[in-house]
Design a protein around this motif. Structure first.
Motif, PDB file in Angstrom:
ATOM      1  N   UNK A 143       0.852  -1.207   0.000  1.00  0.00           N
ATOM      2  CA  UNK A 143       0.000   0.000   0.000  1.00  0.00           C
ATOM      3  C   UNK A 143       0.877   1.241   0.000  1.00  0.00           C
ATOM      4  N   UNK A 144       1.945   1.243   0.759  1.00  0.00           N
ATOM      5  CA  UNK A 144       2.847   2.387   0.834  1.00  0.00           C
ATOM      6  C   UNK A 144       3.532   2.638  -0.509  1.00  0.00           C
ATOM      7  N   UNK A 145       3.927   1.569  -1.193  1.00  0.00           N
ATOM      8  CA  UNK A 145       4.618   1.706  -2.482  1.00  0.00           C
ATOM      9  C   UNK A 145       3.672   2.252  -3.546  1.00  0.00           C
ATOM     10  N   UNK A 146       2.386   1.897  -3.495  1.00  0.00           N
ATOM     11  CA  UNK A 146       1.416   2.364  -4.503  1.00  0.00           C
ATOM     12  C   UNK A 146       1.146   3.853  -4.411  1.00  0.00           C
ATOM     13  N   UNK A 147       1.360   4.437  -3.247  1.00  0.00           N
ATOM     14  CA  UNK A 147       1.076   5.875  -3.082  1.00  0.00           C
ATOM     15  C   UNK A 147       2.019   6.680  -3.857  1.00  0.00           C
TER      16      UNK A 147
END
Length: 147
Positions: A143-147
């Motif tokens: 989720x953090x990487x997709x931001x």
């Protein structure tokens, strides 16, 4: 931040249990591998040394003389799991594999309970937090990487 720390500690604790369980079960798994198809041979106890000699418990060394075809003296592997109460001259049955000369084991040392407790149990208990916390951490990273 606090959740991340809890999940990281849970993952590390789970990994610790998995590693500890693996290490504790390794000797028993190796014995099962080497002696699973070994032949049962009659033997005579030559020497039995115990940590508690007056009770004949907690063996520290057991040596047997294989009778019959293999007239040789061999020590018993993994004496911590060997039966208690053996004396010099006792007749016993041991597992012996000619491809591993110098090694013998009592049939009772190969039970699945010896393999599963405590090593296998710790391994399985450690898998639950390792997989659970690992999946939570991986999801949070994704989720953090997709931001």
């Amino acid at each position: 931040m606090r959740r991340a720390l809890v999940h990281t500690l849970g993952l590390l604790a789970g990994l610790l249990f998995v590693i500890l369980g693996f290490v504790l079960a390794l000797d028993n798994a190796a014995a099962r591998w080497h002696f699973g198809d070994a032949e049962k041979i009659p033997a005579v106890v030559v020497d039995a040394d115990y940590a508690k000699p007056y009770l004949k418990q907690s063996a520290s060394f057991i040596s047997v003389n294989l009778t019959g075809i293999h007239d040789v003296q061999v020590p018993i592997d993994n004496v911590l799991l060997a039966p208690d109460g053996l004396s010099r001259g006792d007749r016993v049955i041991v597992l012996y594999d000619a491809s591993r000369p110098g090694h013998a084991l009592f049939p009772s040392q190969l039970g699945w309970t010896k393999l599963m407790f405590p090593g296998g149990l710790l391994f399985l208990v450690g898998l639950v937090p390792t997989i659970g916390n690992g999946l939570v951490i991986a999801r949070r990273i994704a989720v953090y990487v997709r931001r």
